[in-house]
Write a protein that holds these residues in place. Structure first.
Motif, PDB file in Angstrom:
ATOM      1  N   LEU A 191       7.237  10.126   7.989  1.00 12.09           N
ATOM      2  CA  LEU A 191       5.890  10.734   8.170  1.00 12.09           C
ATOM      3  C   LEU A 191       5.491  10.617   9.421  1.00 12.09           C
ATOM      4  O   LEU A 191       4.655  11.500   9.628  1.00 12.09           O
ATOM      5  CB  LEU A 191       5.243   9.949   7.090  1.00 12.09           C
ATOM      6  N   ALA A 192       5.703   9.597  10.102  1.00 17.75           N
ATOM      7  CA  ALA A 192       4.812   9.568  11.296  1.00 17.75           C
ATOM      8  C   ALA A 192       5.625  10.149  12.719  1.00 17.75           C
ATOM      9  O   ALA A 192       4.921  10.593  13.714  1.00 17.75           O
ATOM     10  CB  ALA A 192       4.668   8.220  11.990  1.00 17.75           C
ATOM     11  N   GLY A 193       6.815  10.754  12.194  1.00 18.78           N
ATOM     12  CA  GLY A 193       7.837  11.241  13.363  1.00 18.78           C
ATOM     13  C   GLY A 193       8.338  10.423  14.343  1.00 18.78           C
ATOM     14  O   GLY A 193       8.005  10.874  15.478  1.00 18.78           O
ATOM     15  N   VAL A 194       8.636   9.358  14.069  1.00 17.34           N
ATOM     16  CA  VAL A 194       9.033   8.421  15.049  1.00 17.34           C
ATOM     17  C   VAL A 194      10.233   7.849  14.849  1.00 17.34           C
ATOM     18  O   VAL A 194      10.407   7.381  13.670  1.00 17.34           O
ATOM     19  CB  VAL A 194       8.000   7.231  15.529  1.00 17.34           C
ATOM     20  N   ASP A 195      10.889   7.341  15.911  1.00 12.97           N
ATOM     21  CA  ASP A 195      12.172   6.405  15.790  1.00 12.97           C
ATOM     22  C   ASP A 195      11.597   5.008  15.865  1.00 12.97           C
ATOM     23  O   ASP A 195      11.122   4.476  16.845  1.00 12.97           O
ATOM     24  CB  ASP A 195      13.175   6.631  16.856  1.00 12.97           C
ATOM     25  N   TYR A 196      11.831   4.345  14.383  1.00 11.96           N
ATOM     26  CA  TYR A 196      11.218   3.112  14.304  1.00 11.96           C
ATOM     27  C   TYR A 196      11.464   1.713  15.226  1.00 11.96           C
ATOM     28  O   TYR A 196      10.907   1.027  15.756  1.00 11.96           O
ATOM     29  CB  TYR A 196      10.832   2.514  12.731  1.00 11.96           C
ATOM     30  N   GLU A 197      12.847   2.085  15.338  1.00 13.57           N
ATOM     31  CA  GLU A 197      13.264   1.007  16.348  1.00 13.57           C
ATOM     32  C   GLU A 197      13.173   1.076  17.732  1.00 13.57           C
ATOM     33  O   GLU A 197      12.642   0.159  18.372  1.00 13.57           O
ATOM     34  CB  GLU A 197      15.019   0.886  16.169  1.00 13.57           C
ATOM     35  N   GLU A 198      12.873   2.197  18.183  1.00 13.92           N
ATOM     36  CA  GLU A 198      12.548   2.433  19.654  1.00 13.92           C
ATOM     37  C   GLU A 198      11.020   2.078  19.891  1.00 13.92           C
ATOM     38  O   GLU A 198      10.678   1.178  20.808  1.00 13.92           O
ATOM     39  CB  GLU A 198      12.981   3.655  20.115  1.00 13.92           C
ATOM     40  N   LEU A 201       0.910  -1.182   0.220  1.00  8.50           N
ATOM     41  CA  LEU A 201      -0.111   0.047   0.103  1.00  8.50           C
ATOM     42  C   LEU A 201       0.697   1.255   0.015  1.00  8.50           C
ATOM     43  O   LEU A 201       0.520   2.223  -0.657  1.00  8.50           O
ATOM     44  CB  LEU A 201      -0.882  -0.220   1.117  1.00  8.50           C
ATOM     45  N   TYR A 202       1.811   1.261   0.869  1.00 11.69           N
ATOM     46  CA  TYR A 202       2.878   2.481   0.542  1.00 11.69           C
ATOM     47  C   TYR A 202       3.123   2.642  -0.636  1.00 11.69           C
ATOM     48  O   TYR A 202       3.296   3.914  -1.218  1.00 11.69           O
ATOM     49  CB  TYR A 202       4.112   2.142   1.668  1.00 11.69           C
ATOM     50  N   GLU A 203       3.725   1.735  -1.440  1.00 15.45           N
ATOM     51  CA  GLU A 203       4.087   1.909  -2.693  1.00 15.45           C
ATOM     52  C   GLU A 203       2.884   2.460  -3.611  1.00 15.45           C
ATOM     53  O   GLU A 203       3.125   3.007  -4.629  1.00 15.45           O
ATOM     54  CB  GLU A 203       4.674   0.619  -3.558  1.00 15.45           C
ATOM     55  N   MET A 204       1.648   1.954  -3.317  1.00 17.80           N
ATOM     56  CA  MET A 204       0.527   2.321  -4.311  1.00 17.80           C
ATOM     57  C   MET A 204       0.110   3.745  -4.130  1.00 17.80           C
ATOM     58  O   MET A 204      -0.061   4.457  -4.936  1.00 17.80           O
ATOM     59  CB  MET A 204      -0.610   1.332  -3.845  1.00 17.80           C
ATOM     60  N   PHE A 205       0.388   4.141  -2.722  1.00 20.58           N
ATOM     61  CA  PHE A 205       0.007   5.691  -2.372  1.00 20.58           C
ATOM     62  C   PHE A 205       1.210   6.623  -2.967  1.00 20.58           C
ATOM     63  O   PHE A 205       0.866   7.503  -3.826  1.00 20.58           O
ATOM     64  CB  PHE A 205       0.208   5.901  -0.951  1.00 20.58           C
ATOM     65  N   ASN A 206       2.472   5.897  -3.067  1.00 20.79           N
ATOM     66  CA  ASN A 206       3.602   6.655  -3.736  1.00 20.79           C
ATOM     67  C   ASN A 206       3.114   6.935  -5.408  1.00 20.79           C
ATOM     68  O   ASN A 206       3.449   7.912  -6.062  1.00 20.79           O
ATOM     69  CB  ASN A 206       4.828   6.330  -3.473  1.00 20.79           C
ATOM     70  N   GLU A 207       2.859   5.711  -5.963  1.00 21.73           N
ATOM     71  CA  GLU A 207       2.433   5.709  -7.277  1.00 21.73           C
ATOM     72  C   GLU A 207       1.541   6.738  -7.748  1.00 21.73           C
ATOM     73  O   GLU A 207       1.473   7.228  -8.971  1.00 21.73           O
ATOM     74  CB  GLU A 207       2.226   4.208  -7.599  1.00 21.73           C
ATOM     75  N   LYS A 208       0.600   6.931  -7.100  1.00 25.71           N
ATOM     76  CA  LYS A 208      -0.702   7.533  -7.195  1.00 25.71           C
ATOM     77  C   LYS A 208      -0.361   9.258  -6.598  1.00 25.71           C
ATOM     78  O   LYS A 208      -1.369   9.856  -6.862  1.00 25.71           O
ATOM     79  CB  LYS A 208      -1.926   7.123  -6.667  1.00 25.71           C
ATOM     80  N   HIS A 209       0.655   9.436  -6.035  1.00 28.95           N
ATOM     81  CA  HIS A 209       1.047  10.779  -5.724  1.00 28.95           C
ATOM     82  C   HIS A 209      -0.078  11.110  -4.506  1.00 28.95           C
ATOM     83  O   HIS A 209      -0.304  12.146  -4.422  1.00 28.95           O
ATOM     84  CB  HIS A 209       1.334  11.743  -6.461  1.00 28.95           C
ATOM     85  N   ILE A 210      -0.280  10.195  -3.653  1.00 33.83           N
ATOM     86  CA  ILE A 210      -1.442  10.444  -2.857  1.00 33.83           C
ATOM     87  C   ILE A 210      -0.703  10.429  -1.314  1.00 33.83           C
ATOM     88  O   ILE A 210       0.058   9.453  -0.966  1.00 33.83           O
ATOM     89  CB  ILE A 210      -2.441   9.451  -2.492  1.00 33.83           C
ATOM     90  N   ALA A 211      -0.848  11.796  -0.673  1.00 31.73           N
ATOM     91  CA  ALA A 211      -0.083  12.075   0.455  1.00 31.73           C
ATOM     92  C   ALA A 211      -0.823  11.078   1.549  1.00 31.73           C
ATOM     93  O   ALA A 211      -1.842  10.732   1.912  1.00 31.73           O
ATOM     94  CB  ALA A 211      -0.144  13.406   0.932  1.00 31.73           C
ATOM     95  N   ILE A 212       0.037  10.463   2.567  1.00 34.28           N
ATOM     96  CA  ILE A 212      -0.209   9.866   3.576  1.00 34.28           C
ATOM     97  C   ILE A 212      -0.092  10.422   5.212  1.00 34.28           C
ATOM     98  O   ILE A 212       0.648  10.937   5.200  1.00 34.28           O
ATOM     99  CB  ILE A 212       0.550   8.410   3.903  1.00 34.28           C
ATOM    100  N   PRO A 213      -1.407  10.752   5.541  1.00 31.42           N
ATOM    101  CA  PRO A 213      -1.387  11.276   6.848  1.00 31.42           C
ATOM    102  C   PRO A 213      -0.473  10.712   7.801  1.00 31.42           C
ATOM    103  O   PRO A 213      -0.278   9.582   7.785  1.00 31.42           O
ATOM    104  CB  PRO A 213      -2.825  11.313   7.196  1.00 31.42           C
ATOM    105  N   ALA A 214       0.069  11.654   8.771  1.00 29.56           N
ATOM    106  CA  ALA A 214       0.822  11.089   9.913  1.00 29.56           C
ATOM    107  C   ALA A 214       0.369   9.884  10.759  1.00 29.56           C
ATOM    108  O   ALA A 214       0.984   8.965  10.998  1.00 29.56           O
ATOM    109  CB  ALA A 214       1.390  12.207  10.726  1.00 29.56           C
ATOM    110  N   ASP A 215      -0.728   9.971  10.980  1.00 26.84           N
ATOM    111  CA  ASP A 215      -1.433   8.890  11.964  1.00 26.84           C
ATOM    112  C   ASP A 215      -1.492   7.561  11.145  1.00 26.84           C
ATOM    113  O   ASP A 215      -1.318   6.445  11.839  1.00 26.84           O
ATOM    114  CB  ASP A 215      -2.856   9.585  12.610  1.00 26.84           C
ATOM    115  N   LEU A 216      -1.960   7.689   9.764  1.00 25.71           N
ATOM    116  CA  LEU A 216      -2.277   6.643   8.899  1.00 25.71           C
ATOM    117  C   LEU A 216      -0.794   6.015   8.733  1.00 25.71           C
ATOM    118  O   LEU A 216      -0.464   4.970   8.838  1.00 25.71           O
ATOM    119  CB  LEU A 216      -2.978   6.931   7.777  1.00 25.71           C
TER     120      LEU A 216
END
Length: 309
Positions: free
Chosen positions: A172-179, A123-138
């Motif tokens: 986009l989400a503003g987090v450290d993914y490892e932590e 889905l991340y790639e599909m959003f990018n392919e269509k140039h649809i912005a992903i909200p931070a919470d999503l």
């Protein structure tokens, strides 16, 4: 254009919930009228992620045909894993990362199935392919899904696509993914308050293999001993589920997320054959140890499918 429901498989995990939410949002941006729903309540891990990004869980449905004529499926395609009345609705879209099995439709449909570690990566790639912005919470929920399905990118199902998606979604989400990821995974391993049924069937799927039905569940932990201290009661729960639902064999994968090893607890018809599929002999305690095995999809289902073909 009639409204459609978007949902994943029964016993929803983090990817199923996140994918339904993400794909519904994606389709609504394209002009569809959709609603993300779920086929069960979110588990502890998913609840942690929803709270972390201040999102509400999708409502739970039992049937779909009483609401809509058409549905969109994410994170599954096998009918036995879907809504109870899947045969009474049209399937217009499927977004998945699993095998295609037992699935057919009366009319053409849109399918996007990619061999990635997580459908949220697709889905991340599909959003990018269509140039649809992903909200931070999503983005946070989609990130949580990939962390969950790939065990923080440690699973053998992990691809470069998943790694790229994690990096992008974390920004986009503003987090450290490892932590954040370690906190989320640990939240999902709090088993003390779970019932025996929740442990064995909370993340379980049914698979038709040969003329048998195998139920394969998986639970994550940071200490295998904590789970197997309850083995007698877990076996009773597994047997009760087999008796009630006609499963021939029940396999519970107990995975240590810290060292990426698993023990399989196996009950039912041809339990010894399940062990043999992995080159093992079933121990007297109905278990086998599988070092380095963490993925049901890639490391457990394929050898069992071959063994029972």
């Amino acid at each position: 254009m009639s409204k459609e429901l978007v949902f994943g498989h029964q016993k929803p995990d983090t990817d199923t919930i996140a994918a339904a939410m993400a794909y519904s949002y994606y389709q609504n941006q394209l002009g569809y009228e959709t609603e993300a729903v779920a086929l069960g309540e979110p588990n502890d891990e998913t609840t942690f992620a929803l709270k972390a990004f201040d999102l509400a869980a999708p409502r739970v449905i039992k049937t779909a045909a009483n609401e809509v004529d058409s549905v969109m499926l994410v994170d599954h395609n096998e009918p036995q894993q879907s809504v109870a009345d899947i045969d009474q609705v049209a399937v217009s879209h499927v977004i998945d990362h699993h095998r295609i099995n037992g699935f057919n439709t009366a009319a053409p449909l849109y399918m996007n199935v990619r061999p990635y570690g997580c459908v949220s990566t697709v889905l991340y790639e599909m959003f990018n392919e269509k140039h649809i912005a992903i909200p931070a919470d999503l983005a946070g929920m989609m990130l949580s899904a990939i962390i969950s399905d790939t065990l923080l990118l440690k699973s053998p199902t992990t691809t470069d696509h998943d790694k790229e998606a994690v990096e992008g979604l974390a920004k986009l989400a503003g987090v450290d993914y490892e932590e954040y990821g370690l906190q989320m995974l640990k939240a999902g391993t709090n088993l003390a308050a779970k019932s025996d049924n929740d442990i064995v069937d909370g993340d379980a799927k049914s698979f038709e293999m040969g003329d048998l039905t195998l139920r394969i569940g998986q639970v994550n932990t940071v200490d295998l001993a904590d789970v197997f201290a309850r083995q007698a009661d877990l076996e009773k729960a597994m047997q009760a589920l087999m008796d009630a639902n006609g499963y021939d064999t029940f396999v519970l994968i107990v995975t240590n997320i810290l060292n990426s090893d698993s023990d399989l607890l196996i009950l039912g018809k041809d339990a010894a054959k399940v062990a043999q599929a992995f080159g093992k002999e079933l121990a007297a305690n109905n278990r086998i140890n599988l070092p380095g095995v963490v993925s049901r999809k890639k490391q457990v289902v394929p050898p069992l499918t071959a063994a029972f073909a």
